[in-house]
Design a protein around this motif. Structure first.
Motif, mmCIF file in Angstrom:
data_model
loop_
_atom_site.group_PDB
_atom_site.id
_atom_site.type_symbol
_atom_site.label_atom_id
_atom_site.label_comp_id
_atom_site.label_asym_id
_atom_site.label_seq_id
_atom_site.Cartn_x
_atom_site.Cartn_y
_atom_site.Cartn_z
ATOM 1 N N THR A 51 11.176 -33.150 79.970
ATOM 2 C CA THR A 51 12.052 -33.329 80.631
ATOM 3 C C THR A 51 13.228 -32.685 80.540
ATOM 4 O O THR A 51 14.849 -32.307 81.213
ATOM 5 C CB THR A 51 11.028 -34.205 81.878
ATOM 6 N N ALA A 52 13.642 -33.719 79.771
ATOM 7 C CA ALA A 52 15.091 -33.636 78.678
ATOM 8 C C ALA A 52 15.337 -32.337 78.358
ATOM 9 O O ALA A 52 16.856 -32.120 78.644
ATOM 10 C CB ALA A 52 15.472 -34.539 77.865
ATOM 11 N N ALA A 80 18.865 -35.789 86.964
ATOM 12 C CA ALA A 80 18.024 -36.310 85.624
ATOM 13 C C ALA A 80 17.873 -38.010 86.958
ATOM 14 O O ALA A 80 16.970 -39.245 86.567
ATOM 15 C CB ALA A 80 18.790 -37.235 84.427
ATOM 16 N N LEU A 81 19.317 -38.652 87.208
ATOM 17 C CA LEU A 81 18.384 -40.059 87.977
ATOM 18 C C LEU A 81 17.552 -39.641 89.284
ATOM 19 O O LEU A 81 16.821 -40.217 89.437
ATOM 20 C CB LEU A 81 20.273 -40.183 88.790
ATOM 21 N N SER A 82 17.487 -37.901 89.745
ATOM 22 C CA SER A 82 16.026 -38.219 90.426
ATOM 23 C C SER A 82 15.430 -37.429 89.647
ATOM 24 O O SER A 82 13.715 -37.838 90.825
ATOM 25 C CB SER A 82 16.863 -37.077 91.354
ATOM 26 N N ILE A 83 14.649 -37.420 88.814
ATOM 27 C CA ILE A 83 13.431 -36.647 88.273
ATOM 28 C C ILE A 83 12.617 -38.193 87.257
ATOM 29 O O ILE A 83 12.135 -37.802 87.370
ATOM 30 C CB ILE A 83 14.080 -35.278 87.353
ATOM 31 N N PHE A 84 13.736 -38.475 86.904
ATOM 32 C CA PHE A 84 13.139 -39.663 85.742
ATOM 33 C C PHE A 84 12.207 -40.680 86.850
ATOM 34 O O PHE A 84 11.555 -41.085 86.256
ATOM 35 C CB PHE A 84 13.876 -39.723 84.381
ATOM 36 N N SER A 123 14.947 -44.540 79.840
ATOM 37 C CA SER A 123 15.342 -43.089 78.589
ATOM 38 C C SER A 123 15.930 -41.504 79.495
ATOM 39 O O SER A 123 16.807 -41.654 78.823
ATOM 40 C CB SER A 123 13.895 -43.149 78.019
ATOM 41 N N GLY A 124 15.313 -41.678 80.705
ATOM 42 C CA GLY A 124 15.825 -40.450 80.871
ATOM 43 C C GLY A 124 17.616 -40.597 81.370
ATOM 44 O O GLY A 124 18.339 -39.463 81.059
ATOM 45 N N ILE A 125 18.156 -41.177 81.343
ATOM 46 C CA ILE A 125 19.908 -40.846 81.733
ATOM 47 C C ILE A 125 20.136 -41.174 80.558
ATOM 48 O O ILE A 125 20.854 -40.339 80.449
ATOM 49 C CB ILE A 125 19.824 -42.517 82.736
ATOM 50 N N ALA A 126 19.603 -41.506 79.416
ATOM 51 C CA ALA A 126 20.325 -41.789 78.719
ATOM 52 C C ALA A 126 19.608 -40.544 77.786
ATOM 53 O O ALA A 126 21.063 -39.238 76.715
ATOM 54 C CB ALA A 126 19.626 -42.806 76.830
ATOM 55 N N LEU A 127 18.654 -39.800 78.200
ATOM 56 C CA LEU A 127 18.838 -38.263 77.034
ATOM 57 C C LEU A 127 19.077 -37.303 78.036
ATOM 58 O O LEU A 127 19.872 -36.391 77.289
ATOM 59 C CB LEU A 127 16.943 -38.435 77.787
ATOM 60 N N ALA A 128 19.921 -37.467 79.294
ATOM 61 C CA ALA A 128 20.279 -36.550 79.932
ATOM 62 C C ALA A 128 21.964 -36.645 79.614
ATOM 63 O O ALA A 128 22.697 -35.663 79.624
ATOM 64 C CB ALA A 128 20.483 -37.413 81.903
ATOM 65 N N VAL A 176 14.623 -41.854 71.740
ATOM 66 C CA VAL A 176 15.102 -42.804 72.917
ATOM 67 C C VAL A 176 13.993 -43.354 73.868
ATOM 68 O O VAL A 176 14.371 -44.520 74.424
ATOM 69 C CB VAL A 176 15.480 -41.864 73.930
ATOM 70 N N LEU A 177 13.270 -42.513 73.743
ATOM 71 C CA LEU A 177 11.833 -43.256 74.677
ATOM 72 C C LEU A 177 11.217 -44.072 74.060
ATOM 73 O O LEU A 177 11.076 -45.952 74.408
ATOM 74 C CB LEU A 177 10.543 -42.290 74.957
ATOM 75 N N PHE A 178 11.192 -44.609 72.435
ATOM 76 C CA PHE A 178 10.454 -45.484 71.915
ATOM 77 C C PHE A 178 11.344 -46.378 71.230
ATOM 78 O O PHE A 178 11.397 -47.403 71.690
ATOM 79 C CB PHE A 178 9.754 -45.013 70.588
ATOM 80 N N ALA A 179 12.658 -46.242 71.474
ATOM 81 C CA ALA A 179 13.960 -47.158 71.650
ATOM 82 C C ALA A 179 13.766 -47.990 72.783
ATOM 83 O O ALA A 179 14.193 -49.154 72.579
ATOM 84 C CB ALA A 179 15.368 -46.622 71.247
ATOM 85 N N THR A 180 13.888 -47.473 73.798
ATOM 86 C CA THR A 180 14.065 -48.043 74.910
ATOM 87 C C THR A 180 12.236 -48.724 75.416
ATOM 88 O O THR A 180 12.684 -49.892 75.765
ATOM 89 C CB THR A 180 13.520 -47.050 75.767
ATOM 90 N N VAL A 181 11.253 -48.826 75.001
ATOM 91 C CA VAL A 181 10.709 -49.060 74.538
ATOM 92 C C VAL A 181 10.201 -50.163 74.629
ATOM 93 O O VAL A 181 10.265 -51.380 75.169
ATOM 94 C CB VAL A 181 9.207 -48.095 74.497
ATOM 95 N N GLN A 182 10.747 -50.621 72.851
ATOM 96 C CA GLN A 182 11.181 -51.945 72.374
ATOM 97 C C GLN A 182 12.372 -52.815 72.878
ATOM 98 O O GLN A 182 11.554 -53.944 72.399
ATOM 99 C CB GLN A 182 11.701 -51.009 70.886
ATOM 100 N N LEU A 183 13.538 -52.145 73.628
ATOM 101 C CA LEU A 183 13.913 -53.084 75.252
ATOM 102 C C LEU A 183 13.140 -53.120 75.966
ATOM 103 O O LEU A 183 13.901 -54.477 76.008
ATOM 104 C CB LEU A 183 15.010 -52.085 75.058
#
Length: 185
Positions: free
Chosen positions: A55-56, A96-100, A131-136, A176-183
């Motif tokens: 998606t990103a 991104a805000l609507s899809i993620f 993670s989706g917002i950060a990736l966008a 980013v996904l795994f950084a978000t998971v860690q947080l």
């Protein structure tokens, strides 16, 4: 910009890019391998990985196609005050805000159907949306940068930008996904 559309000219322009992107993808696989234990512990994350990075990459590709079209039409300006440029960036973030959220709930639902849910739907939604917002934001930055560099180097953005953006988003998506998971976990 070059208008030489021969196989030789295209190969000469793209071969270094494709070789560099191959190394980028290997890096993405190595990063993903470091999180294997977490993926096996939380199957929802395993379902979330390909959809998130895809998606990103798609968001970056949509923006890249719009910028490339504007470039070929002669309407693209790299001026930060350019409303068309800002509008395309904002549209990418809104998408991104609507899809993620749908990506997160879909991944949770898929693993729920398989009977292997370990995380709450709220947690998966928070991980996916954050993670989706950060990736966008990163996809917009990468797309604008690569489009500008292609323009400055006289390369056709149609040939260069989408492969670079999608491959870069693969690596950034995993990180980013795994950084978000860690947080959040």
């Amino acid at each position: 910009m070059t208008t030489d559309w021969t196989v030789r000219a295209i190969s000469r322009a793209m071969l270094p890019v494709l070789l560099a992107l191959t190394l980028v993808e290997v890096g993405s696989g190595l990063v993903l391998g470091r999180f294997e234990a977490q993926l096996l512990r939380y199957p929802t994350l395993l379902a979330l990985v390909p959809v998130t990075i895809g998606t990103a990459g798609n968001l970056g590709s949509i923006l890249a196609a719009r910028l490339s079209t504007a470039f070929h039409l002669g309407t693209l300006s790299f001026d930060p005050a350019d409303e068309q440029l800002a509008g395309n960036a904002v549209a990418t973030l809104a998408l991104a805000l609507s899809i993620f959220p749908l990506v997160g709930i879909g991944s949770w639902g898929l693993t729920a159907l398989a009977g292997s849910v370990q995380l709450s739907p709220g947690t998966v939604l928070a991980i996916s949306l954050s993670s989706g917002i950060a990736l966008a934001v990163l996809a917009v930055a990468v797309t604008l940068t690569v489009t500008y560099v292609a323009y400055r180097l006289g390369l056709d953005p149609d040939d260069v930008v989408i492969p670079v953006v999608t491959n870069t988003c693969d690596v950034l998506g995993v990180v980013v996904l795994f950084a978000t998971v860690q947080l959040l976990l």
